[in-house]
Design a protein around this motif. Structure first.
Motif, PDB file in Angstrom:
ATOM      1  N   VAL A  22      -2.591 -41.662   6.046  1.00 26.73           N
ATOM      2  CA  VAL A  22      -3.985 -41.898   5.688  1.00 26.73           C
ATOM      3  C   VAL A  22      -4.860 -40.743   6.168  1.00 26.73           C
ATOM      4  CG1 VAL A  22      -5.977 -43.394   6.071  1.00 26.73           C
ATOM      5  CG2 VAL A  22      -3.730 -44.410   5.660  1.00 26.73           C
ATOM      6  N   PHE A  23      -4.671 -40.313   7.401  1.00 25.90           N
ATOM      7  CA  PHE A  23      -5.480 -39.212   7.928  1.00 25.90           C
ATOM      8  C   PHE A  23      -5.178 -37.902   7.197  1.00 25.90           C
ATOM      9  CE2 PHE A  23      -6.520 -42.036  11.367  1.00 25.90           C
ATOM     10  CZ  PHE A  23      -7.716 -41.543  11.890  1.00 25.90           C
ATOM     11  N   GLU A  24      -3.929 -37.720   6.792  1.00 28.70           N
ATOM     12  CA  GLU A  24      -3.569 -36.500   6.064  1.00 28.70           C
ATOM     13  C   GLU A  24      -4.294 -36.431   4.726  1.00 28.70           C
ATOM     14  OE1 GLU A  24      -1.287 -32.861   5.649  1.00 28.70           O
ATOM     15  OE2 GLU A  24      -1.783 -34.177   7.334  1.00 28.70           O
ATOM     16  N   SER A  25      -4.571 -37.590   4.140  1.00 25.43           N
ATOM     17  CA  SER A  25      -5.306 -37.606   2.872  1.00 25.43           C
ATOM     18  C   SER A  25      -6.762 -37.191   3.059  1.00 25.43           C
ATOM     19  CB  SER A  25      -5.234 -39.008   2.241  1.00 25.43           C
ATOM     20  OG  SER A  25      -5.916 -39.963   3.045  1.00 25.43           O
ATOM     21  N   TYR A  26      -7.292 -37.399   4.268  1.00 26.15           N
ATOM     22  CA  TYR A  26      -8.656 -36.966   4.569  1.00 26.15           C
ATOM     23  C   TYR A  26      -8.721 -35.468   4.879  1.00 26.15           C
ATOM     24  CZ  TYR A  26     -10.592 -41.708   4.914  1.00 26.15           C
ATOM     25  OH  TYR A  26     -11.036 -42.981   4.636  1.00 26.15           O
ATOM     26  N   ALA A  27      -7.710 -34.971   5.572  1.00 24.69           N
ATOM     27  CA  ALA A  27      -7.720 -33.573   5.991  1.00 24.69           C
ATOM     28  C   ALA A  27      -6.294 -33.038   5.933  1.00 24.69           C
ATOM     29  CB  ALA A  27      -8.287 -33.438   7.401  1.00 24.69           C
ATOM     30  N   ASN A  28      -5.994 -32.243   4.941  1.00 22.22           N
ATOM     31  CA  ASN A  28      -4.650 -31.723   4.740  1.00 22.22           C
ATOM     32  C   ASN A  28      -4.222 -30.831   5.912  1.00 22.22           C
ATOM     33  OD1 ASN A  28      -2.233 -31.221   3.318  1.00 22.22           O
ATOM     34  ND2 ASN A  28      -3.062 -29.252   2.621  1.00 22.22           N
ATOM     35  N   GLY A  29      -3.041 -31.109   6.467  1.00 21.05           N
ATOM     36  CA  GLY A  29      -2.512 -30.312   7.566  1.00 21.05           C
ATOM     37  C   GLY A  29      -2.892 -30.800   8.946  1.00 21.05           C
ATOM     38  N   VAL A  30      -3.702 -31.860   9.023  1.00 18.88           N
ATOM     39  CA  VAL A  30      -4.186 -32.325  10.318  1.00 18.88           C
ATOM     40  C   VAL A  30      -3.061 -32.961  11.141  1.00 18.88           C
ATOM     41  CG1 VAL A  30      -4.860 -34.655   9.583  1.00 18.88           C
ATOM     42  CG2 VAL A  30      -6.111 -33.531  11.422  1.00 18.88           C
ATOM     43  N   VAL A  31      -2.071 -33.558  10.483  1.00 19.38           N
ATOM     44  CA  VAL A  31      -0.974 -34.208  11.207  1.00 19.38           C
ATOM     45  C   VAL A  31      -0.162 -33.173  11.988  1.00 19.38           C
ATOM     46  CG1 VAL A  31       1.202 -35.459  10.939  1.00 19.38           C
ATOM     47  CG2 VAL A  31      -0.823 -36.177   9.664  1.00 19.38           C
ATOM     48  N   GLY A  32       0.151 -32.057  11.357  1.00 25.27           N
ATOM     49  CA  GLY A  32       0.889 -31.008  12.052  1.00 25.27           C
ATOM     50  C   GLY A  32       0.129 -30.474  13.256  1.00 25.27           C
ATOM     51  N   GLN A  33      -1.173 -30.295  13.103  1.00 24.12           N
ATOM     52  CA  GLN A  33      -2.001 -29.841  14.212  1.00 24.12           C
ATOM     53  C   GLN A  33      -1.982 -30.852  15.358  1.00 24.12           C
ATOM     54  OE1 GLN A  33      -5.842 -29.250  12.420  1.00 24.12           O
ATOM     55  NE2 GLN A  33      -5.352 -27.202  11.666  1.00 24.12           N
ATOM     56  N   ALA A  34      -2.081 -32.142  15.030  1.00 22.67           N
ATOM     57  CA  ALA A  34      -2.098 -33.180  16.068  1.00 22.67           C
ATOM     58  C   ALA A  34      -0.760 -33.259  16.792  1.00 22.67           C
ATOM     59  CB  ALA A  34      -2.447 -34.531  15.443  1.00 22.67           C
ATOM     60  N   VAL A  35       0.334 -33.093  16.060  1.00 25.61           N
ATOM     61  CA  VAL A  35       1.658 -33.131  16.695  1.00 25.61           C
ATOM     62  C   VAL A  35       1.818 -31.978  17.685  1.00 25.61           C
ATOM     63  CG1 VAL A  35       4.131 -32.854  16.272  1.00 25.61           C
ATOM     64  CG2 VAL A  35       2.784 -34.372  14.811  1.00 25.61           C
ATOM     65  N   LEU A  36       1.465 -30.764  17.262  1.00 25.50           N
ATOM     66  CA  LEU A  36       1.570 -29.601  18.151  1.00 25.50           C
ATOM     67  C   LEU A  36       0.648 -29.745  19.359  1.00 25.50           C
ATOM     68  CD1 LEU A  36       1.731 -26.664  15.560  1.00 25.50           C
ATOM     69  CD2 LEU A  36       3.598 -27.592  16.937  1.00 25.50           C
ATOM     70  N   ALA A  37      -0.557 -30.232  19.121  1.00 28.59           N
ATOM     71  CA  ALA A  37      -1.503 -30.397  20.230  1.00 28.59           C
ATOM     72  C   ALA A  37      -1.017 -31.459  21.207  1.00 28.59           C
ATOM     73  CB  ALA A  37      -2.878 -30.777  19.683  1.00 28.59           C
ATOM     74  N   THR A  38      -0.372 -32.512  20.710  1.00 29.69           N
ATOM     75  CA  THR A  38       0.157 -33.563  21.584  1.00 29.69           C
ATOM     76  C   THR A  38       1.255 -33.019  22.488  1.00 29.69           C
ATOM     77  OG1 THR A  38      -0.345 -35.280  19.945  1.00 29.69           O
ATOM     78  CG2 THR A  38       1.259 -35.821  21.648  1.00 29.69           C
ATOM     79  N   MET A  39       2.182 -32.265  21.909  1.00 26.33           N
ATOM     80  CA  MET A  39       3.269 -31.699  22.711  1.00 26.33           C
ATOM     81  C   MET A  39       2.736 -30.689  23.738  1.00 26.33           C
ATOM     82  SD  MET A  39       6.004 -33.212  21.662  1.00 26.33           S
ATOM     83  CE  MET A  39       4.912 -34.655  21.531  1.00 26.33           C
ATOM     84  N   ALA A  40       1.771 -29.878  23.312  1.00 28.77           N
ATOM     85  CA  ALA A  40       1.196 -28.891  24.234  1.00 28.77           C
ATOM     86  C   ALA A  40       0.435 -29.580  25.360  1.00 28.77           C
ATOM     87  CB  ALA A  40       0.269 -27.950  23.468  1.00 28.77           C
ATOM     88  N   THR A  41      -0.309 -30.620  25.032  1.00 27.93           N
ATOM     89  CA  THR A  41      -1.053 -31.347  26.062  1.00 27.93           C
ATOM     90  C   THR A  41      -0.113 -32.041  27.032  1.00 27.93           C
ATOM     91  OG1 THR A  41      -2.854 -31.725  24.485  1.00 27.93           O
ATOM     92  CG2 THR A  41      -2.820 -33.106  26.459  1.00 27.93           C
ATOM     93  N   PHE A  42       0.952 -32.621  26.510  1.00 31.28           N
ATOM     94  CA  PHE A  42       1.944 -33.274  27.366  1.00 31.28           C
ATOM     95  C   PHE A  42       2.519 -32.281  28.366  1.00 31.28           C
ATOM     96  CE2 PHE A  42       6.284 -34.466  28.402  1.00 31.28           C
ATOM     97  CZ  PHE A  42       6.163 -35.806  28.751  1.00 31.28           C
ATOM     98  N   ALA A  43       2.940 -31.111  27.877  1.00 26.07           N
ATOM     99  CA  ALA A  43       3.505 -30.093  28.766  1.00 26.07           C
ATOM    100  C   ALA A  43       2.463 -29.590  29.762  1.00 26.07           C
ATOM    101  CB  ALA A  43       4.057 -28.931  27.946  1.00 26.07           C
ATOM    102  N   GLY A  44       1.240 -29.363  29.276  1.00 25.17           N
ATOM    103  CA  GLY A  44       0.185 -28.872  30.152  1.00 25.17           C
ATOM    104  C   GLY A  44      -0.184 -29.856  31.240  1.00 25.17           C
ATOM    105  N   MET A  45      -0.264 -31.126  30.898  1.00 32.75           N
ATOM    106  CA  MET A  45      -0.599 -32.143  31.888  1.00 32.75           C
ATOM    107  C   MET A  45       0.510 -32.297  32.930  1.00 32.75           C
ATOM    108  SD  MET A  45      -3.632 -33.205  31.383  1.00 32.75           S
ATOM    109  CE  MET A  45      -3.597 -34.573  32.537  1.00 32.75           C
ATOM    110  N   PHE A  46       1.751 -32.192  32.484  1.00 34.83           N
ATOM    111  CA  PHE A  46       2.853 -32.297  33.444  1.00 34.83           C
ATOM    112  C   PHE A  46       2.820 -31.140  34.439  1.00 34.83           C
ATOM    113  CE2 PHE A  46       7.201 -31.260  34.774  1.00 34.83           C
ATOM    114  CZ  PHE A  46       7.543 -32.459  35.396  1.00 34.83           C
TER     115      PHE A  46
END
Length: 278
Positions: free
Chosen positions: A142-166
């Protein structure tokens, strides 16, 4: 979102429910079939002294490896089911909302059962991962239909934030104290109530709800910050649990708690990036 799983475990760890063996009478730990030290020969005593201590695995205590492996397993289930949900909702868009609601509501119910159940239930934890995967895949589409490519950005940001917080937690840049836990808990309750009101408002108006206001972007940033700090609390609770010698089965709950925080962070980032584009 407040991760009640870790809240309950942390209270048990601080109360000494698992590490405080000395709280029980010594007679309870004696074995009437085992000879007293005075009845043993010098050679037998020396053999007992030279014996290697039991490892955490042999003693059935939780280790960091247990938590990591189970987290990877649950994460894999979420990803596989999310990918299947993505494909189904892509070919049949009408199924997006039913899968979204079934995964969200089902995951909410199962999550609360897991959090407040006295015994660890692996089937329930696996069921939660499946439901969460269906929800993540549908809402991502659903979110991808609002903004194309946003899912890939969110996935990368999630992994980066996880590593950074650890890393930040490990080196001591981000501190987790009893006081910060209390403040965070109160903040999450307020944010949860706001989220419920916003969800109802969004369904009623057919838009972004209160997130669509002029303060929407700031609210999204606050949500990302809270989800990120939740990871630091999770890391600290896992560290306390391992040090306290929690039973091995609790590694399932620790892994489940991490998945809850990861999904929360991903959803907040997904909403932030989509809101920023719009």
């Amino acid at each position: 979102m407040s991760n009640p799983v870790f809240n309950r475990i942390d209270k048990q760890v601080r109360s000494g429910a698992y590490a405080g063996f000395g709280q029980q009478p010594r007679a309870q730990w004696s074995n009437p079939q085992q000879p007293a030290a005075a009845d043993l020969s010098a050679e037998q005593l020396q053999q007992m002294y030279d014996a290697q201590p039991a490892t955490a695995v042999q003693a059935r205590r939780m280790t960091l490896d247990d938590v990591v492996m189970k987290t990877l397993l649950l994460f894999g289930i979420v990803v596989v089911v999310a990918a299947a949900s993505w494909v189904v909702t892509d070919t049949s868009p009408a199924l997006a909302l039913p899968i979204w609601l079934a995964g969200m509501l089902g995951g909410l119910v199962v999550g609360f059962v897991i959090a407040f159940r006295q015994q660890v239930s692996v089937p329930l934890i696996l069921t939660y991962a499946v439901l969460e995967g269906g929800f993540v895949g549908a809402i991502s589409r659903v979110f991808e239909s609002y903004a194309n490519g946003v899912v890939g950005q969110a996935v990368l940001a999630t992994m980066a934030t996880f590593a950074g917080m650890f890393i930040a937690w490990k080196v001591g840049v981000i501190k987790v104290t009893d006081r910060s836990r209390r403040i965070f808990g109160m903040a999450v309750i307020g944010y949860l109530l706001f989220g419920l009101v916003n969800l109802v408002f969004a369904f009623a108006t057919g838009g972004w709800g209160l997130i669509g206001s002029q303060f929407g972007l700031l609210i999204c940033v606050v949500g990302v910050g809270m989800a990120a700090y939740s990871l630091a609390i999770d890391f600290d609770t896992i560290d306390r649990g391992v040090a306290a010698g929690l039973p091995e089965r609790y590694s399932w709950l620790m892994a489940h708690g991490l998945i809850v925080s990861l999904v929360w962070l991903y959803l907040e980032l997904l909403r932030l990036f989509t809101r920023a584009r719009n």
